[in-house]
Write a protein that holds these residues in place. Structure first.
Motif, PDB file in Angstrom:
ATOM      1  N   SER A   1     -86.246  87.927  29.617  1.00  0.00           N
ATOM      2  CA  SER A   1     -85.431  89.070  29.193  1.00  0.00           C
ATOM      3  C   SER A   1     -84.843  88.838  27.804  1.00  0.00           C
ATOM      4  N   LYS A   2     -84.801  89.896  27.031  1.00  0.00           N
ATOM      5  CA  LYS A   2     -84.282  89.802  25.659  1.00  0.00           C
ATOM      6  C   LYS A   2     -82.870  90.356  25.528  1.00  0.00           C
ATOM      7  N   LEU A   3     -82.253  90.753  26.625  1.00  0.00           N
ATOM      8  CA  LEU A   3     -80.960  91.417  26.570  1.00  0.00           C
ATOM      9  C   LEU A   3     -79.879  90.624  27.305  1.00  0.00           C
ATOM     10  N   VAL A   4     -78.689  90.578  26.732  1.00  0.00           N
ATOM     11  CA  VAL A   4     -77.485  90.120  27.418  1.00  0.00           C
ATOM     12  C   VAL A   4     -76.377  91.116  27.113  1.00  0.00           C
ATOM     13  N   GLU A   5     -75.757  91.629  28.154  1.00  0.00           N
ATOM     14  CA  GLU A   5     -74.648  92.568  28.004  1.00  0.00           C
ATOM     15  C   GLU A   5     -73.348  91.772  27.917  1.00  0.00           C
ATOM     16  N   VAL A   6     -72.675  91.867  26.789  1.00  0.00           N
ATOM     17  CA  VAL A   6     -71.404  91.181  26.581  1.00  0.00           C
ATOM     18  C   VAL A   6     -70.292  92.153  26.965  1.00  0.00           C
ATOM     19  N   VAL A   7     -69.539  91.801  27.999  1.00  0.00           N
ATOM     20  CA  VAL A   7     -68.517  92.701  28.533  1.00  0.00           C
ATOM     21  C   VAL A   7     -67.143  92.203  28.095  1.00  0.00           C
ATOM     22  N   ILE A   8     -66.449  93.035  27.346  1.00  0.00           N
ATOM     23  CA  ILE A   8     -65.162  92.660  26.772  1.00  0.00           C
ATOM     24  C   ILE A   8     -64.040  93.272  27.605  1.00  0.00           C
ATOM     25  N   GLY A   9     -63.226  92.416  28.182  1.00  0.00           N
ATOM     26  CA  GLY A   9     -62.099  92.892  28.962  1.00  0.00           C
ATOM     27  C   GLY A   9     -60.916  93.240  28.075  1.00  0.00           C
ATOM     28  N   ALA A  10     -59.901  93.845  28.683  1.00  0.00           N
ATOM     29  CA  ALA A  10     -58.729  94.272  27.931  1.00  0.00           C
ATOM     30  C   ALA A  10     -58.004  93.093  27.290  1.00  0.00           C
ATOM     31  N   LYS A  11     -58.112  91.905  27.908  1.00  0.00           N
ATOM     32  CA  LYS A  11     -57.402  90.737  27.390  1.00  0.00           C
ATOM     33  C   LYS A  11     -58.321  89.718  26.729  1.00  0.00           C
ATOM     34  N   THR A  12     -59.611  90.026  26.637  1.00  0.00           N
ATOM     35  CA  THR A  12     -60.541  89.117  25.954  1.00  0.00           C
ATOM     36  C   THR A  12     -60.147  88.991  24.486  1.00  0.00           C
ATOM     37  N   GLY A  13     -60.040  87.756  23.998  1.00  0.00           N
ATOM     38  CA  GLY A  13     -59.621  87.533  22.617  1.00  0.00           C
ATOM     39  C   GLY A  13     -60.702  87.879  21.611  1.00  0.00           C
ATOM     40  N   GLU A  14     -60.267  88.190  20.383  1.00  0.00           N
ATOM     41  CA  GLU A  14     -61.213  88.549  19.320  1.00  0.00           C
ATOM     42  C   GLU A  14     -62.148  87.392  18.986  1.00  0.00           C
ATOM     43  N   GLU A  15     -61.653  86.159  19.066  1.00  0.00           N
ATOM     44  CA  GLU A  15     -62.502  85.011  18.748  1.00  0.00           C
ATOM     45  C   GLU A  15     -63.663  84.916  19.733  1.00  0.00           C
ATOM     46  N   LEU A  16     -63.375  85.118  21.014  1.00  0.00           N
ATOM     47  CA  LEU A  16     -64.433  85.046  22.022  1.00  0.00           C
ATOM     48  C   LEU A  16     -65.405  86.201  21.863  1.00  0.00           C
ATOM     49  N   THR A  17     -64.916  87.372  21.517  1.00  0.00           N
ATOM     50  CA  THR A  17     -65.797  88.515  21.296  1.00  0.00           C
ATOM     51  C   THR A  17     -66.837  88.191  20.229  1.00  0.00           C
ATOM     52  N   ALA A  18     -66.386  87.565  19.143  1.00  0.00           N
ATOM     53  CA  ALA A  18     -67.309  87.202  18.067  1.00  0.00           C
ATOM     54  C   ALA A  18     -68.237  86.062  18.486  1.00  0.00           C
ATOM     55  N   LEU A  19     -67.672  85.032  19.113  1.00  0.00           N
ATOM     56  CA  LEU A  19     -68.475  83.881  19.516  1.00  0.00           C
ATOM     57  C   LEU A  19     -69.559  84.257  20.517  1.00  0.00           C
ATOM     58  N   SER A  20     -69.208  85.086  21.492  1.00  0.00           N
ATOM     59  CA  SER A  20     -70.154  85.397  22.563  1.00  0.00           C
ATOM     60  C   SER A  20     -71.409  86.083  22.042  1.00  0.00           C
ATOM     61  N   THR A  21     -71.255  86.962  21.047  1.00  0.00           N
ATOM     62  CA  THR A  21     -72.444  87.605  20.492  1.00  0.00           C
ATOM     63  C   THR A  21     -73.298  86.602  19.726  1.00  0.00           C
ATOM     64  N   GLU A  22     -72.658  85.619  19.087  1.00  0.00           N
ATOM     65  CA  GLU A  22     -73.427  84.576  18.399  1.00  0.00           C
ATOM     66  C   GLU A  22     -74.172  83.697  19.390  1.00  0.00           C
ATOM     67  N   TRP A  23     -73.547  83.397  20.524  1.00  0.00           N
ATOM     68  CA  TRP A  23     -74.235  82.616  21.558  1.00  0.00           C
ATOM     69  C   TRP A  23     -75.494  83.344  22.023  1.00  0.00           C
ATOM     70  N   VAL A  24     -75.353  84.641  22.274  1.00  0.00           N
ATOM     71  CA  VAL A  24     -76.499  85.421  22.757  1.00  0.00           C
ATOM     72  C   VAL A  24     -77.621  85.399  21.727  1.00  0.00           C
TER      73      VAL A  24
END
Length: 292
Positions: A158-181
């Motif tokens: 599979s070529k897709l990963v859905e990154v789900v951002i919660g109300a309290k997810t930090g901005e740093e993790l939001t950026a990092l998670s897309t880089e991991w994918v």
């Protein structure tokens, strides 16, 4: 950013943990192993499950080697895999991905236990395909370091990963998670926490309508799938995909979406009957198609 969070290349964490070595967990472990992680630690519930997880991951690695997607030999790759029965081993991880079954209480229990063993600078993610990331985060001490990473089956292909951002997810993790994918060679799709996110909500809606059409005798599973593959360029038809995902898994998602979004997601009786008979799709040998 601390030393245990990323590899020197900055793509994926150097030590990654996966809770649960079933089909999805094994695929997630394979993805990180083959994309630069120095070590992947998979924790299972008992020795039998641990051995099965080891066999699954090594089988995926062997397929990648056979297809020329990896260099070297199986022993070299397998050396970076640790199979454990102890969540305390996650203390070495920069990221842990929970991949236990889609049961809210089980995920809450699993995530809260894992968080107790993580260093304060580590990240935590859930592989849920539909459950509320915010509800899960509400039981954690560090919700800003938690998000959803929804992988798709089979994970290696599979070529897709859905990154789900919660109300309290930090901005740093939001950026990092897309880089991991991206580091895994996959494409991130970022969505806010909502019932079914984007992929499960749309995918299940199409699948449920296809099942209703079979139930009503509108067309055969083969013809319904061919209509979507040939007419709408779907890579695989909605009924064949339901067999791949598992009718029991999709039934659980549909029931959850019905509770959150209303009767338009009510599972057809045919779907319930097939699950009751054990016709779960590929994993049972029979679903809308016969795999025996």
């Amino acid at each position: 950013m601390t030393e245990n969070q990323t590899t020197p290349h900055g793509s994926v964490p150097s030590v990654v943990g996966v809770l649960g070595g079933g089909r999805m967990g094994a695929g997630i472990a394979h993805a990180f192993l083959t994309s630069g992680a120095d070590e992947v630690i998979v924790v299972e519930r008992d020795p039998q499950a641990a051995e099965a997880a080891k066999e699954r991951i090594e089988a995926d690695l062997a397929k990648s080697l056979e297809r020329g997607k990896l260099d070297g030999n199986l022993d070299v790759w397998a050396e970076r895999l640790t199979i454990s029965l102890d969540k305390a081993d996650f203390a070495r991880c920069g990221l842990v991905v929970e991949a236990v079954p889609e049961i809210m209480d089980l995920k809450i229990e699993s995530l809260t236990e894992v968080e107790q063993h993580l260093p304060e600078d580590a990240w935590l993610a859930t592989n849920t395909s539909s459950l509320s990331v915010d509800e899960l985060a509400g039981h954690l001490q560090r919700p800003e370091r938690f998000c959803g990473l929804h992988y798709f089956n089979p994970v290696p292909a599979s070529k897709l990963v859905e990154v789900v951002i919660g109300a309290k997810t930090g901005e740093e993790l939001t950026a990092l998670s897309t880089e991991w994918v991206k580091g895994l060679g996959k494409t991130p799709v970022v969505v806010k926490d909502a019932p079914g996110f984007a992929s499960s909500r749309l995918g299940v809606a199409i699948a449920l309508e296809a099942i209703r059409m079979v139930e009503e005798g509108v067309a055969s599973p083969e013809d319904i799938d061919n209509a979507m593959v040939l007419g709408y360029k779907f890579p695989v038809g909605p009924l064949a995909l339901t067999d791949i995902v598992g009718l029991d898994v999709r039934l659980g998602i549909a029931e959850y979406l019905e509770s959150q979004l209303g009767e338009r997601f009510a599972p057809p009786q045919l779907m319930r009957d097939m699950v009751e008979r054990g016709e779960l799709g590929r994993k049972s040998g029979k679903g809308f198609y016969d795999y025996s």
